[in-house]
Design an enzyme around this catalytic site. Structure first.
Site, PDB file in Angstrom:
ATOM      1  N   ASP A  34      -6.932   0.402  28.017  1.00  0.00           N
ATOM      2  CA  ASP A  34      -7.389   1.255  26.919  1.00  0.00           C
ATOM      3  C   ASP A  34      -8.110   2.493  27.441  1.00  0.00           C
ATOM      4  O   ASP A  34      -7.991   3.584  26.870  1.00  0.00           O
ATOM      5  CB  ASP A  34      -8.326   0.470  25.996  1.00  0.00           C
ATOM      6  CG  ASP A  34      -7.586  -0.585  25.189  1.00  0.00           C
ATOM      7  OD1 ASP A  34      -6.340  -0.612  25.242  1.00  0.00           O
ATOM      8  OD2 ASP A  34      -8.265  -1.386  24.512  1.00  0.00           O
ATOM      9  N   ALA A  35      -8.869   2.329  28.507  1.00  0.00           N
ATOM     10  CA  ALA A  35      -9.647   3.449  29.046  1.00  0.00           C
ATOM     11  C   ALA A  35      -8.738   4.583  29.504  1.00  0.00           C
ATOM     12  O   ALA A  35      -9.071   5.769  29.351  1.00  0.00           O
ATOM     13  CB  ALA A  35     -10.523   2.974  30.204  1.00  0.00           C
ATOM     14  N   ASP A  38      -7.464   6.369  26.414  1.00  0.00           N
ATOM     15  CA  ASP A  38      -8.542   7.196  25.864  1.00  0.00           C
ATOM     16  C   ASP A  38      -8.747   8.458  26.699  1.00  0.00           C
ATOM     17  O   ASP A  38      -9.017   9.542  26.159  1.00  0.00           O
ATOM     18  CB  ASP A  38      -9.843   6.396  25.797  1.00  0.00           C
ATOM     19  CG  ASP A  38      -9.769   5.259  24.792  1.00  0.00           C
ATOM     20  OD1 ASP A  38     -10.584   4.329  24.896  1.00  0.00           O
ATOM     21  OD2 ASP A  38      -8.894   5.307  23.903  1.00  0.00           O
ATOM     22  N   LYS A 126       8.361 -11.361   3.004  1.00  0.00           N
ATOM     23  CA  LYS A 126       7.950 -10.434   1.945  1.00  0.00           C
ATOM     24  C   LYS A 126       6.501 -10.052   2.205  1.00  0.00           C
ATOM     25  O   LYS A 126       5.578 -10.813   1.914  1.00  0.00           O
ATOM     26  CB  LYS A 126       8.098 -11.062   0.565  1.00  0.00           C
ATOM     27  CG  LYS A 126       7.770 -10.091  -0.562  1.00  0.00           C
ATOM     28  CD  LYS A 126       7.914 -10.738  -1.921  1.00  0.00           C
ATOM     29  CE  LYS A 126       7.621  -9.725  -3.011  1.00  0.00           C
ATOM     30  NZ  LYS A 126       6.234  -9.204  -2.929  1.00  0.00           N
ATOM     31  N   CYS A 428     -10.029 -12.848 -36.937  1.00  0.00           N
ATOM     32  CA  CYS A 428     -10.073 -12.108 -35.674  1.00  0.00           C
ATOM     33  C   CYS A 428     -11.523 -11.968 -35.218  1.00  0.00           C
ATOM     34  O   CYS A 428     -12.385 -11.556 -36.008  1.00  0.00           O
ATOM     35  CB  CYS A 428      -9.445 -10.730 -35.869  1.00  0.00           C
ATOM     36  SG  CYS A 428      -9.641  -9.633 -34.451  1.00  0.00           S
ATOM     37  N   CYS A 446      -3.568 -10.942 -35.148  1.00  0.00           N
ATOM     38  CA  CYS A 446      -4.554 -10.366 -36.065  1.00  0.00           C
ATOM     39  C   CYS A 446      -3.809  -9.496 -37.063  1.00  0.00           C
ATOM     40  O   CYS A 446      -2.947  -8.701 -36.697  1.00  0.00           O
ATOM     41  CB  CYS A 446      -5.564  -9.524 -35.289  1.00  0.00           C
ATOM     42  SG  CYS A 446      -6.582  -8.465 -36.336  1.00  0.00           S
TER      43      CYS A 446
END
EC number: 6.5.1.2
Length: 692
Positions: A34-35, A38, A126, A428, A446
């Site tokens: 990683d260094a 970077d 999925k 209602c 209703c």
């Protein structure tokens, strides 16, 4: 630093960083620490800062995000991003045939459609994330958009550039142990899913906790919220990932013959694809793949909520085609929803926008399927009786389809002595009107109609929703305020609102009020299809509203149609026709329509197919490919459809004409192969004018 000139060094750094990025995020096999990555990244940043002319759209430095946007622009998808139909399995059924009956029906439909005894399928997980479209031109990512409503999405290009697994530039990749190299097409549109890995989700919630912020309920919500940040720097910090699962367009190249080979081809370009893929034959292969994926589910680094099956051969996909808003050649097989035990603390009823009375179980909070559930639908009075649900019961709760929580069953042996049965109220709970239930219906309603504020609110929310009149800024809470303050009773009242009245509402303010008035004014100009859908007629969804608009052409013709006339429209049966007749027979509904028209709501004239049909075009199927000299693709499509023709995205034996412009790709080759008539723009215009 080396002795190379800045231009050459920047190009070299970009190539190295693209390679290392692909190794790390796609192949999961980094070749440098990683260094070192970077260090090279910082060197490129410094070079581009010192020489701004060297910055490019595909530079890895674009992944860190830029200045916040005011809003996302809309993107019209050249080919609609369709959804899949779902099938479910009853895992409690001991009979294998009964357990997978819906899947068997899908396989039968496919076999019948192709006239085959057995079909080869591609199987994929999925993903439980957010569907997006990526467009590459000459290998460079130029546009990224959300699915939206399938026709129109949001331009989230800058945010998608921050997703490390999405290549900013496609290469004639050498491939790896699994995938062969591929040639970069002139234009490529890829469909796929943005999601958040489980480990990154846990890290994000830990950061939310540390900052005293609300936790995200599940990785899908976190991914969707992260992708739709107006500040792309926030998106960059969220560690999203991407998997490609389909090719919408690939100009200048011939795709492989199968979906599975097409996915390998995408991987050869450097795009990440799922490695949990397989190819199976027949129903036995499908059920075996489902059981295997279900067993893997918990151990995968990301959430999935089912399995997707696609007919593997692309030529067979083209033969099957599409129905409504979904393909006939593919289906999503959803996993059983997660279940949990909890206690029913009360049973109340809620009132829907059509007056439907739905019993709702109020539950002791329980975590199910990634969310905390406190309410579950009981559907209707008969369902409560059938399941014998009492207040105080211990019940099994399931998130049906991983979306709507429902009470599955009661543990009767745990029923306490004080448990009480549910009684449907006589009036209602919102407006006091009588609750009525027709003899042939399961749903009670209703009778208060538009007098009932619950129906006011939900009818207004529907009217303003995205697929209806799409009133930006008019959400549920604001509708509640408008109704409760007596400012709005019907949809027409919305257009009488002014800035001073709105600004007096809680948490509105002058600017928000001004924006809403502007949004309402813009919504006066709509389409007949959206207007019909916005009315909230029972059983009339978005697709039916569109069919009605195209068939009848005018609102007057639709309102005057009797049941028999309505049933001449596509996909309108007796139930839908009866709902439409009943709606317009109600005087109050006609008053609302008249008030909306008086308020200035209008739309362009819709010509029906029969009135606009042009000989040689009406009833014919067209495919567009390449760039026409003067007509845009949308314009050409609109003219063909207005003349009674149909435009599809792929060439098949059912295609009558292929309209080819500059840089026409594989569709033109397919047309020549099948002996289909090829038109240039001039020939198309002549045909539309009836001169061919």
């Amino acid at each position: 630093m080396t002795d190379l000139n800045p231009t050459a060094r920047a190009a070299g750094l970009r190539a190295l960083l693209h390679r290392y990025n692909h190794e790390y995020y796609v192949l999961d096999a980094p070749s440098v620490p990683d260094a070192e990555y970077d260090r090279l990244f910082r060197e490129l940043e410094a070079l581009e800062a010192a020489h701004p002319e060297l910055a490019s759209a595909d530079s890895p430095t674009r992944r860190v995000g830029g200045a916040p946007l005011a809003a996302f622009a809309s993107v019209t998808h050249r080919l609609p991003m369709l959804s899949l139909n779902n099938v479910f399995s009853d895992m409690q059924d001991s009979d294998p045939a009964g357990r997978h009956a819906e899947l068997a029906a899908f396989d039968q439909r496919v076999r019948d459609g192709l006239g085959l005894d057995e079909v080869e399928y591609a199987v994929e997980p999925k993903f439980d994330g957010l569907a997006v479209s990526l467009v590459y031109e000459h290998g460079v990512l130029v546009q990224g958009a959300t699915r939206g409503d399938g026709e129109t999405g949001e331009n989230v290009t800058e945010n998608l550039r921050t997703v490390r697994s999405i290549p900013l530039r496609l290469e004639n990749a050498p491939g790896d142990d699994l995938f062969a190299p591929a040639v970069v097409p002139a234009r490529l549109e890829v469909r796929g899913e943005v999601l958040m890995l489980k480990r990154d989700f846990e890290r994000l919630n830990s950061e939310q906790d540390a900052a005293g912020l609300k936790r995200f309920a599940n990785p899908r919500n976190a991914a969707a919220g992260s992708l739709r940040q107006l500040d792309s720097r926030i998106t960059a910090s969220r560690r999203l990932t991407f998997f490609a699962y389909a090719v919408a367009e690939a100009d200048g190249v011939s795709l492989p013959a199968t979906h599975s080979a097409t996915m390998d081809w995408l991987a050869g370009l450097g795009l990440p694809v799922s490695r949990q893929r397989s190819v199976v034959r027949g129903l036995a292969g499908l059920t075996g793949a489902y059981e295997a994926m279900l067993a893997q589910r918990a151990g995968l680094p990301f959430d999935i909520d089912g399995v997707v099956y696609k007919v593997n051969r692309l030529s067979e996909q083209a033969r099957l085609g599409f129905v409504s808003r979904a393909p006939r050649f593919a289906v999503a097989h959803k996993f059983p929803a997660e279940e949990a035990l909890t206690v029913v603390e009360d049973i109340t009823v809620q009132v829907g926008r059509t007056g439907a009375i739905t019993p709702v179980a109020r539950l002791q909070p329980v975590f199910v399927g990634g969310v905390t559930v406190t309410n579950a639908t009981l559907h209707n009075e008969d369902e409560v009786r059938r399941k014998d649900v009492h207040v105080g019961d211990t019940v099994i709760v399931r998130r049906a389809g991983d979306v709507i929580p429902e009470v599955v069953s009661v543990l009767a042996e745990r029923r306490p002595p004080q448990a009480r049965a549910f009684e449907m109220p006589l009036v209602c709970p919102v407006c006091g009107s009588h609750i009525v239930r027709e003899a042939d219906e399961a749903v009670a309603r209703c009778s208060g109609g538009l007098y009932c504020s619950a129906q006011h609110k939900q009818a207004l929310q529907h009217f303003a929703s995205r697929k209806a009149l799409d009133v930006e800024g008019l959400g549920e809470k604001l509708v509640d305020q408008l109704v409760d303050a007596g400012l709005v009773h019907t949809p027409a009242d919305l257009f009488a609102l002014d800035q001073p009245a709105l600004a007096r509402l809680e948490r509105m303010g002058d600017k928000s009020a001004e924006n809403l008035v502007r949004a309402l004014d813009a919504c006066r100009h709509t389409t007949l299809a959206r207007f019909v859908y916005a009315l909230g007629i029972r059983n009339v969804g978005e697709a039916t509203a569109r069919d009605l608009a195209r068939h009848f052409g005018t609102l007057d013709a639709l309102m005057a149609a009797d049941q028999d006339m309505l049933m001449t429209a596509p996909d309108v049966g007796p139930i839908v026709a009866r709902s439409i007749v009943d709606f317009f027979a109600e005087a109050h509904n006609r008053e609302v329509v008249d008030a909306l028209l008086a308020a200035g709501v209008s739309w362009p004239v819709v010509e029906t197919v029969t009135s606009a049909g042009v000989a040689g075009v009406s009833g014919k199927t067209f495919v567009l490919t390449g760039t026409l000299p003067t007509l845009g693709r949308d314009d050409a499509k609109a003219r063909i459809e207005a003349a009674g023709g149909k435009v599809t995205g792929s060439v098949s034996k059912k295609t009558h004409y292929v309209v080819a412009g500059e840089a026409a790709g594989s569709k033109l080759d397919k047309a020549h192969e099948l002996g289909i008539t090829v038109l240039d723009e001039a020939a198309l215009l002549a045909l539309l004018a009836g001169n061919a």
